[in-house]
Scaffold this active site. Structure first.
Site, PDB file in Angstrom:
ATOM      1  N   ARG A  23       5.509  13.106  13.035  1.00  0.00           N
ATOM      2  CA  ARG A  23       6.013  14.227  12.230  1.00  0.00           C
ATOM      3  C   ARG A  23       5.294  14.208  10.893  1.00  0.00           C
ATOM      4  O   ARG A  23       4.668  13.211  10.508  1.00  0.00           O
ATOM      5  CB  ARG A  23       7.528  14.104  12.016  1.00  0.00           C
ATOM      6  CG  ARG A  23       7.928  12.963  11.163  1.00  0.00           C
ATOM      7  CD  ARG A  23       9.434  12.774  11.023  1.00  0.00           C
ATOM      8  NE  ARG A  23       9.700  11.439  10.488  1.00  0.00           N
ATOM      9  CZ  ARG A  23       9.666  11.122   9.205  1.00  0.00           C
ATOM     10  NH1 ARG A  23       9.407  12.041   8.295  1.00  0.00           N
ATOM     11  NH2 ARG A  23       9.881   9.893   8.795  1.00  0.00           N
ATOM     12  N   CYS A  69      -8.263  13.539  -0.419  1.00  0.00           N
ATOM     13  CA  CYS A  69      -6.930  13.574  -1.035  1.00  0.00           C
ATOM     14  C   CYS A  69      -6.624  14.956  -1.619  1.00  0.00           C
ATOM     15  O   CYS A  69      -7.467  15.547  -2.285  1.00  0.00           O
ATOM     16  CB  CYS A  69      -6.926  12.537  -2.141  1.00  0.00           C
ATOM     17  SG  CYS A  69      -5.436  12.565  -3.117  1.00  0.00           S
ATOM     18  N   ASP A  79       0.832  -1.203   0.000  1.00  0.00           N
ATOM     19  CA  ASP A  79       0.000   0.000   0.000  1.00  0.00           C
ATOM     20  C   ASP A  79       0.868   1.254   0.000  1.00  0.00           C
ATOM     21  O   ASP A  79       1.346   1.682   1.049  1.00  0.00           O
ATOM     22  CB  ASP A  79      -0.856  -0.098   1.287  1.00  0.00           C
ATOM     23  CG  ASP A  79      -1.545   1.181   1.681  1.00  0.00           C
ATOM     24  OD1 ASP A  79      -2.119   1.831   0.812  1.00  0.00           O
ATOM     25  OD2 ASP A  79      -1.520   1.512   2.897  1.00  0.00           O
ATOM     26  N   ILE A 119      -5.056   7.618  -8.728  1.00  0.00           N
ATOM     27  CA  ILE A 119      -4.107   8.517  -8.061  1.00  0.00           C
ATOM     28  C   ILE A 119      -4.753   9.896  -7.960  1.00  0.00           C
ATOM     29  O   ILE A 119      -5.093  10.507  -8.982  1.00  0.00           O
ATOM     30  CB  ILE A 119      -2.782   8.662  -8.861  1.00  0.00           C
ATOM     31  CG1 ILE A 119      -2.139   7.296  -9.129  1.00  0.00           C
ATOM     32  CG2 ILE A 119      -1.833   9.649  -8.164  1.00  0.00           C
ATOM     33  CD1 ILE A 119      -1.069   6.832  -8.191  1.00  0.00           C
ATOM     34  N   ASP A 158     -10.022   2.698  -7.108  1.00  0.00           N
ATOM     35  CA  ASP A 158      -9.816   3.191  -5.735  1.00  0.00           C
ATOM     36  C   ASP A 158      -9.816   4.718  -5.696  1.00  0.00           C
ATOM     37  O   ASP A 158      -8.954   5.363  -6.293  1.00  0.00           O
ATOM     38  CB  ASP A 158      -8.471   2.641  -5.223  1.00  0.00           C
ATOM     39  CG  ASP A 158      -8.138   3.133  -3.826  1.00  0.00           C
ATOM     40  OD1 ASP A 158      -9.047   3.607  -3.127  1.00  0.00           O
ATOM     41  OD2 ASP A 158      -6.963   3.033  -3.435  1.00  0.00           O
ATOM     42  N   GLY A 194      -9.215  10.521  -4.318  1.00  0.00           N
ATOM     43  CA  GLY A 194      -9.911  10.244  -3.059  1.00  0.00           C
ATOM     44  C   GLY A 194     -10.573  11.484  -2.471  1.00  0.00           C
ATOM     45  O   GLY A 194     -10.090  12.607  -2.654  1.00  0.00           O
ATOM     46  N   GLY A 209     -12.550   8.355  -4.956  1.00  0.00           N
ATOM     47  CA  GLY A 209     -13.463   9.204  -5.719  1.00  0.00           C
ATOM     48  C   GLY A 209     -14.827   8.598  -5.966  1.00  0.00           C
ATOM     49  O   GLY A 209     -15.642   9.196  -6.671  1.00  0.00           O
TER      50      GLY A 209
END
Ligand code: IMP
Length: 340
Positions: free
Chosen positions: A274, A178, A120, A172, A211, A175, A213
């Site tokens: 962080r 995203c 992932d 890509i 994957d 999301g 949206g």
């Protein structure tokens, strides 16, 4: 020349002659491989506000699959796998990365009985993905299903298959949480990415998972029509009781849960203390009840979608499906529009 790249709201599927009298005649299931069949083609995202043990358990009970996220210790993730598998009939997946402890994590997950290891990372068409897949295939051979991603090109699919992936996540930057496209200028509208990746079918037949949206059941139906074998969803499951995280009460006593990108500031601070690259946001979503109810609603809508194209199963659906582009006026008409 710049290519046109469509996404879900740009198209509609054209209704066709149907001899289907009941949704029960329709099979919406699909195979991840010869041993792994899902009766519902929906996979829960490996995110810390979507999928731990309870979600993975309920996804499997309802015919889908949950991928337990990797933003935890190996022991914690193994505990989640154990809690998802009360009985051994449950199909459960879990995520690993491509650096640090990924080999040890993958071995522990396999020993704990996972059925799918998901490699992932945000940009899966990458040299570290190649290294990880080669190592995992060397360690496990074909004894466990390896899902990998994300990619957005046919070339990406072909390379990941050559490196050892058994199924590929496609998408890509699409999301709901995203900000990759805003921060980096990179991405491909998700339906276009699926259509391009599906062209790898002849050279490298491999299950594709659309994957990111996916906003509504209609988007699932469009993704399956145009080349995806499964969909992976985060926001569609966010806010259900089975997601990790506490219920948050607002001043008027409304109930919410957190839904956040794994590259959001909150999530990164939480799991590694962080922030490196900020490519996600965090938000609250209303509490929505049980995931079983949500999945049953999605199941009914996907069946209705197949029925509008006169298709009894995904193969027939792909052969029959026709689509048109819609204008922004068409999109306005497509949405309920009496309520202003
Ligand atoms: P959604 O179903 O539209 O909410 O998208 C969920 C998908 O977004 C996940 O399955 C991941 O592929 C992706 N994702 C998760 N966290 C992030 C992030 O922080 N930035 C970019 N993409 C993310």
């Amino acid at each position: 020349m710049i290519q046109k790249a469509l996404t879900f709201d740009d198209i509609l599927l054209v209704p066709q002659y149907s001899n289907i009298k009941s949704r029960g005649e329709i099979d919406i299931g699909n195979n991840l491989d010869a041993n792994l069949q899902l009766s519902l083609p929906i996979i829960a995202s490996p995110m810390d506000t979507v999928c731990e043990g309870s979600m993975a358990n309920h996804m499997s009970r309802n015919g889908g699959l949950g991928i337990i996220h990797r933003y935890n210790t190996i022991d914690e993730q193994v505990q989640h796998v154990a809690s998802a598998k009360d009985n051994t009939n449950q199909t459960v997946g879990a995520a690993v990365g491509v650096t640090d402890d990924f080999e040890e994590r993958a071995c522990a997950l396999k020993d704990a009985g996972v059925d799918v290891i998901c490699v992932d990372i945000a940009h899966g068409h990458h040299i570290l993905m190649k290294r990880a897949l080669v190592i995992l295939k060397d360690m496990f051979g074909d004894s466990i299903h390896i899902m990998a991603g994300n990619v957005a090109t046919k070339e990406g699919v072909c390379d990941l298959v050559r490196w050892g992936a058994d199924s590929i996540r496609v998408g890509i930057g699409g999301g709901s949480i995203c900000s990759t496209r805003i921060q980096t200028g990179h991405g491909v509208p998700n339906l276009a990415a699926i259509m391009e990746c599906a062209q790898a079918e002849l050279e490298h037949p491999v299950p594709l998972i659309a994957d990111g949206g996916i906003k509504n059941p209609g988007d699932i139906v469009k993704a399956l029509a145009l080349g995806a074998d499964f969909v992976m969803v985060g926001s569609l499951l966010a806010g259900t009781i089975e997601t990790p995280g506490d219920i948050i009460y607002s001043s008027d006593n409304s109930k919410y849960k957190t839904y956040r990108g794994m590259a959001s500031k909150d999530a990164q601070m939480n799991w590694r203390g962080r922030v490196s690259s900020l490519e996600g946001v965090s938000t609250f979503v209303p509490l929505r009840g049980s995931v079983a109810d949500i999945l049953q609603g999605l199941d009914r809508s996907i069946r209705s979608g197949f029925s509008y194209s006169g298709a009894h199963n995904i193969q027939e659906f792909r052969e029959k499906v026709k689509f048109v582009m819609q204008t922004s006026a068409g999109l306005t008409e497509s949405r309920t529009h009496i309520i202003k």
